[in-house]
Design a protein around this motif. Sequence first.
Motif, short mmCIF file in Angstrom:
data_model
loop_
_atom_site.label_atom_id
_atom_site.label_comp_id
_atom_site.label_asym_id
_atom_site.label_seq_id
_atom_site.Cartn_x
_atom_site.Cartn_y
_atom_site.Cartn_z
N LEU A 183 0.49 -1.07 -0.33
CA LEU A 183 0.38 0.15 -0.09
C LEU A 183 1.19 1.09 0.15
N THR A 184 1.06 1.98 -0.95
CA THR A 184 1.45 3.29 -0.89
C THR A 184 0.73 4.45 -1.09
N MET A 185 1.63 5.39 -1.09
CA MET A 185 0.85 7.35 -1.06
C MET A 185 0.04 7.16 0.03
N TYR A 186 -0.34 6.31 1.50
CA TYR A 186 -1.18 6.50 2.44
C TYR A 186 -1.09 7.48 3.21
N GLN A 195 -10.66 3.23 4.31
CA GLN A 195 -11.62 2.57 3.74
C GLN A 195 -10.17 2.06 2.31
N VAL A 196 -9.66 2.25 1.74
CA VAL A 196 -8.51 1.09 0.88
C VAL A 196 -7.88 0.57 1.40
N VAL A 197 -7.68 0.68 2.75
CA VAL A 197 -6.23 0.13 3.69
C VAL A 197 -7.02 -1.29 4.24
N GLU A 198 -8.30 -1.21 4.75
CA GLU A 198 -9.24 -1.89 5.15
C GLU A 198 -9.98 -2.78 4.00
N GLU A 199 -9.75 -1.92 3.18
CA GLU A 199 -10.70 -3.19 1.74
C GLU A 199 -9.52 -4.23 1.00
N VAL A 200 -8.01 -3.81 1.43
CA VAL A 200 -7.28 -4.29 0.52
C VAL A 200 -6.51 -5.70 1.78
N GLN A 201 -6.50 -4.78 2.90
CA GLN A 201 -6.50 -5.82 4.18
C GLN A 201 -7.64 -7.03 4.20
N LYS A 202 -8.75 -6.79 4.17
CA LYS A 202 -9.90 -7.73 4.35
C LYS A 202 -9.86 -8.71 3.00
N HIS A 203 -9.40 -8.56 1.60
CA HIS A 203 -9.48 -8.69 0.94
C HIS A 203 -8.80 -10.47 0.46
#
Length: 254
Positions: A183-186, A195-203
């Motif tokens: 995950l970059t440019m956080y 939200q993107v971090v959560e989504e990616v980590q969840k999937h």
Amino acid sequence: MGKIIAIANQKGGVGKTTTSVNLAASLGVLEKKVLLIDADPQANATSGLGIDVESVAIGTYQILEHSNIPSEAVVQSTSPNVDVIPAHIDLVAIEIELVDKENREYMLREALKDIRNHYDYILIDCAPSLGLLTLNALTAADSVIIPIQCEYFALEGLGKLLNTVKSVQKIHNPALDIEGMLLTMYDSRLRLSNQVVEEVQKHFNDMVFKTIIQRNVKLSEAPSFGESIINFDATSKGAINYLSLAEEVIKKNS
């Protein structure tokens, strides 16, 4: 034998080159011998490590053409323990020139056979496309790091890339593994980033690196000085993030 890691995503501007340059520099600082191959005609990884793109006579193009061997193309970078096989704008032509060649997907893999034992890690900075250049990188690699920008369209196109990885595993390189999603440019202040971090980590849970690369002005400034973030400002957030990523990669491969 050196581990070959491709850094790939067909989306532009997700941090592929930033990751290639700074992960290479961080591994170098941690006393690993690293070769960075610039497989992007834009040659940003080349200039990002202080090499004059205009002066490149032998680079990735000649390696893929098999007109030169990799050791003839290797240039020392401004970072300790980091060598570079540079790129030049002429690399644009390689996709057309390889089309009619037999075993065109295996050109890079063949070329790297003799040199991979000289390094602990070989990183390949891929072009923002899923063309023959990226296909060569994935066929040559042991694993792939996928940078994912913490933005709205982050997951768009990810399925396409994962399908490409699957088809490479099936047809050209059964041993290809996913090293991790990065995950970059956080930006912790933005709800969307979280939200993107959560989504990616969840999937993808275990497939995602624990290290997250935060948005950092110094990271954007460093390439214009031809330096990695480690050389440019070792105390910056960006340097700390990439050193953490390098430690994670080393731990995973030890």
